[in-house]
Design an enzyme around this catalytic site. Structure first.
Site, PDB file in Angstrom:
ATOM      1  N   LYS A  23       2.730  91.199  56.257  1.00 51.85           N
ATOM      2  CA  LYS A  23       4.068  91.788  56.221  1.00 51.85           C
ATOM      3  C   LYS A  23       4.285  92.382  54.837  1.00 51.85           C
ATOM      4  O   LYS A  23       3.689  91.930  53.854  1.00 51.85           O
ATOM      5  CB  LYS A  23       5.151  90.750  56.505  1.00 51.85           C
ATOM      6  CG  LYS A  23       6.413  91.335  57.130  1.00 51.85           C
ATOM      7  CD  LYS A  23       6.185  91.707  58.595  1.00 51.85           C
ATOM      8  CE  LYS A  23       7.472  92.186  59.248  1.00 51.85           C
ATOM      9  NZ  LYS A  23       7.292  92.447  60.685  1.00 51.85           N
ATOM     10  N   ASN A  52      17.867  99.162  68.404  1.00 45.01           N
ATOM     11  CA  ASN A  52      16.777  99.658  69.238  1.00 45.01           C
ATOM     12  C   ASN A  52      16.371  98.649  70.306  1.00 45.01           C
ATOM     13  O   ASN A  52      16.337  98.957  71.501  1.00 45.01           O
ATOM     14  CB  ASN A  52      15.567 100.007  68.364  1.00 45.01           C
ATOM     15  CG  ASN A  52      14.377 100.457  69.209  1.00 45.01           C
ATOM     16  OD1 ASN A  52      14.440 101.434  69.932  1.00 45.01           O
ATOM     17  ND2 ASN A  52      13.293  99.704  69.119  1.00 45.01           N
ATOM     18  N   ALA A  53      16.085  97.418  69.890  1.00 46.94           N
ATOM     19  CA  ALA A  53      15.610  96.407  70.846  1.00 46.94           C
ATOM     20  C   ALA A  53      16.695  96.030  71.841  1.00 46.94           C
ATOM     21  O   ALA A  53      16.466  96.000  73.053  1.00 46.94           O
ATOM     22  CB  ALA A  53      15.113  95.176  70.103  1.00 46.94           C
ATOM     23  N   GLY A  54      17.900  95.743  71.364  1.00 48.34           N
ATOM     24  CA  GLY A  54      18.976  95.308  72.240  1.00 48.34           C
ATOM     25  C   GLY A  54      19.423  96.372  73.218  1.00 48.34           C
ATOM     26  O   GLY A  54      19.642  96.101  74.406  1.00 48.34           O
ATOM     27  N   LYS A  90      -2.073  92.711  60.514  1.00 50.52           N
ATOM     28  CA  LYS A  90      -1.121  93.656  61.108  1.00 50.52           C
ATOM     29  C   LYS A  90       0.290  93.186  60.823  1.00 50.52           C
ATOM     30  O   LYS A  90       0.585  91.996  60.924  1.00 50.52           O
ATOM     31  CB  LYS A  90      -1.341  93.702  62.628  1.00 50.52           C
ATOM     32  CG  LYS A  90      -0.582  94.808  63.314  1.00 50.52           C
ATOM     33  CD  LYS A  90      -1.346  96.102  63.253  1.00 50.52           C
ATOM     34  CE  LYS A  90      -0.522  97.272  63.743  1.00 50.52           C
ATOM     35  NZ  LYS A  90       0.575  97.642  62.818  1.00 50.52           N
ATOM     36  N   LYS A 121       1.918  85.502  66.175  1.00 46.69           N
ATOM     37  CA  LYS A 121       2.287  86.412  67.252  1.00 46.69           C
ATOM     38  C   LYS A 121       1.066  87.158  67.788  1.00 46.69           C
ATOM     39  O   LYS A 121       0.864  87.246  69.004  1.00 46.69           O
ATOM     40  CB  LYS A 121       3.340  87.407  66.750  1.00 46.69           C
ATOM     41  CG  LYS A 121       3.993  88.237  67.847  1.00 46.69           C
ATOM     42  CD  LYS A 121       5.016  89.220  67.282  1.00 46.69           C
ATOM     43  CE  LYS A 121       6.157  88.524  66.589  1.00 46.69           C
ATOM     44  NZ  LYS A 121       7.212  89.484  66.163  1.00 46.69           N
ATOM     45  N   THR A 125       9.174  96.765  72.234  1.00 46.48           N
ATOM     46  CA  THR A 125       9.672  95.414  72.010  1.00 46.48           C
ATOM     47  C   THR A 125      10.569  94.971  73.164  1.00 46.48           C
ATOM     48  O   THR A 125      10.421  93.872  73.707  1.00 46.48           O
ATOM     49  CB  THR A 125      10.453  95.335  70.680  1.00 46.48           C
ATOM     50  OG1 THR A 125       9.574  95.682  69.600  1.00 46.48           O
ATOM     51  CG2 THR A 125      10.991  93.929  70.443  1.00 46.48           C
ATOM     52  N   SER A 182       1.421  98.556  69.126  1.00 47.05           N
ATOM     53  CA  SER A 182       0.808  98.992  67.870  1.00 47.05           C
ATOM     54  C   SER A 182      -0.710  98.817  67.930  1.00 47.05           C
ATOM     55  O   SER A 182      -1.472  99.658  67.439  1.00 47.05           O
ATOM     56  CB  SER A 182       1.375  98.190  66.699  1.00 47.05           C
ATOM     57  OG  SER A 182       2.675  98.619  66.369  1.00 47.05           O
ATOM     58  N   GLY A 239      23.342  92.130  69.816  1.00 44.60           N
ATOM     59  CA  GLY A 239      22.581  93.171  69.142  1.00 44.60           C
ATOM     60  C   GLY A 239      22.452  94.396  70.023  1.00 44.60           C
ATOM     61  O   GLY A 239      22.038  94.296  71.182  1.00 44.60           O
TER      62      GLY A 239
END
Length: 414
Positions: A104, A219-221, A68, A92, A188, A348, A216
């Site tokens: 990846k 999206n995450a921040g 993944k 992870k 996340t 996911s 940041g």
């Protein structure tokens, strides 16, 4: 044992191997990918020229299950970057106790300068090149830097066309209408906030009105900022992006910051804020610092000036090894990246389950399952760190490595 062939491997993995005193065979299996694909992708551009792009897919380890990992579209993508990220994904997924391995991929390109037609042609040709090596039970890609749900939809459609049947499970991060999972966009950040909450509980830190600074505001921040305010009742006093940062001691008006970012491309200039230089967000007097942007952002020089109680790594590799040592010695509690930012891959995995069973979970169900997974993983790491007297980062790699090694033993690899 540790030679030049380990280029591209996160140093934490080698450090973990030494700490665990692993034998040569086990170390070699952990430190080398199962397969590395480099593909040439000729695409006819809109002006009639044919341009050749380079793509990668690196599959690190599948001892625990199908591999993944995301796919990046970036002009500075390299095979070493992809190697490092594929290895990170392996540890992870193991750390979150998911029945998955790690992989990846990426294409060396700048998606911002490609037309929609060029981007779709490139995406479909890439899938044609790697299709024999991916699949719902083999290797399941997902979005990453430079890709999104729309691109994942094209990938899934191209793989389904080649397979001659609808195959939603080959890709995650798809649009909801064609098999995507609710809750994926903020997964996340939500996972990271769950680990911060658990860390505060273990360390007896009061989160109500705790101050938060975030590097940041992507999206995450950005999602982490809203969740810190809305779920933790904390005060987000500073955020930054590539152009600089903004600060307000009583707490930022996040809606105004978001509007400024959307209007100008940067948080700088948000109403009623003080401007910060890029690294200032790390060295403010804040209870919690969330690193949600760049790799190697927290250097030794910055770490020596930091005074938070918690550093949460929503980005991949934001803290250099030397800076990590300094923070540990100063008593700063670091929630490492492979734990803190694992919410995305966890949801996911939930998407894979839903695709396999032709089910669709509510967003509330997804969030509850995610929180349960993140809390369990945090407690596993915290317990290992406390009993072994090691950093949270090393503890995370040890917990994950034990699971991968056990799976390899059970399968007869070692």
């Amino acid at each position: 044992m540790f030679d030049h062939r380990h280029n591209g491997l996160p140093p934490q993995i080698l450090d973990c191997a030494r700490f665990m005193n692993l034998d040569m065979l086990t170390t070699e299996l952990l430190c080398h990918p199962i397969r590395e694909l480099t593909v040439s992708i000729p695409i006819r551009m809109d002006d009639g020229r044919v341009k050749v792009f380079t793509g990668y897919r690196i599959q690190w380890n599948d001892a625990l299950g199908p591999m993944k990992g995301g796919i990046r579209y970036h002009p500075e993508e390299t095979i070493d970057t992809v190697r490092s990220l594929a290895a990170w994904m392996t540890w992870k997924t193991a750390l979150l106790d998911l029945p998955l391995g790690g992989a990846k991929g990426g294409i060396v390109c700048d998606p911002k300068i490609l037309s929609d037609r060029e981007l779709q042609r490139l995406t479909r040709k890439y899938i044609q090149r790697i299709a024999p090596f991916i699949g719902p039970e083999t290797d399941v890609p997902a979005p990453d830097v430079g890709t999104d749900a729309r691109v994942m939809g094209w990938m899934m459609d191209e793989y389904s066309r080649l397979a001659g049947k609808f195959q939603p499970g080959v890709i995650t991060g798809k649009p909801i209408q064609i098999g995507g999972a609710l809750g994926r966009t903020e997964a996340t950040a939500r996972g990271g906030i769950a680990t911060i909450s658990e860390a505060a509980r273990e360390l007896n830190i009061q989160l109500k009105d705790a101050t938060v600074a975030i590097q940041g505001f992507g999206n995450a921040g950005a999602n982490a900022a809203y969740l810190a305010r809305n779920l933790l009742n904390a005060r987000v006093i500073a955020v930054s992006d590539s152009q600089g940062g903004v600060y307000h001691a009583e707490g930022l008006n996040l809606e105004e910051v978001t509007a400024q970012k959307k209007k100008t491309g940067s948080v700088v200039g948000s109403p009623n804020t003080e401007k910060l230089n890029g690294d200032d967000v790390f060295t403010l007097e804040a209870d919690i610092v969330i690193a949600a942007a760049l790799e190697d952002a927290i250097t030794p020089a910055i770490a020596e000036r930091m005074t938070p109680k918690i550093v949460a790594e929503l980005a991949n590799g934001p803290t250099t090894p030397e800076a990590d040592r300094i923070l540990f010695e100063e008593g700063v509690h670091v929630i490492p990246d492979i734990l803190c930012n694992a919410g995305g891959v966890t949801v996911s995995f939930f998407e894979m389950i839903q695709n396999k069973t032709f089910d669709a979970w509510t967003e509330e169900e997804v969030n509850q399952r995610l929180e349960k997974k993140m809390i369990k993983a945090y407690r596993d790491v915290f317990q290992m760190a406390r009993t072994s007297g090691i950093t949270m980062r090393k503890a995370a790699y040890v917990v994950a490595s034990e699971r991968i090694i056990n799976a390899m033993k059970l399968r007869g690899w070692i």
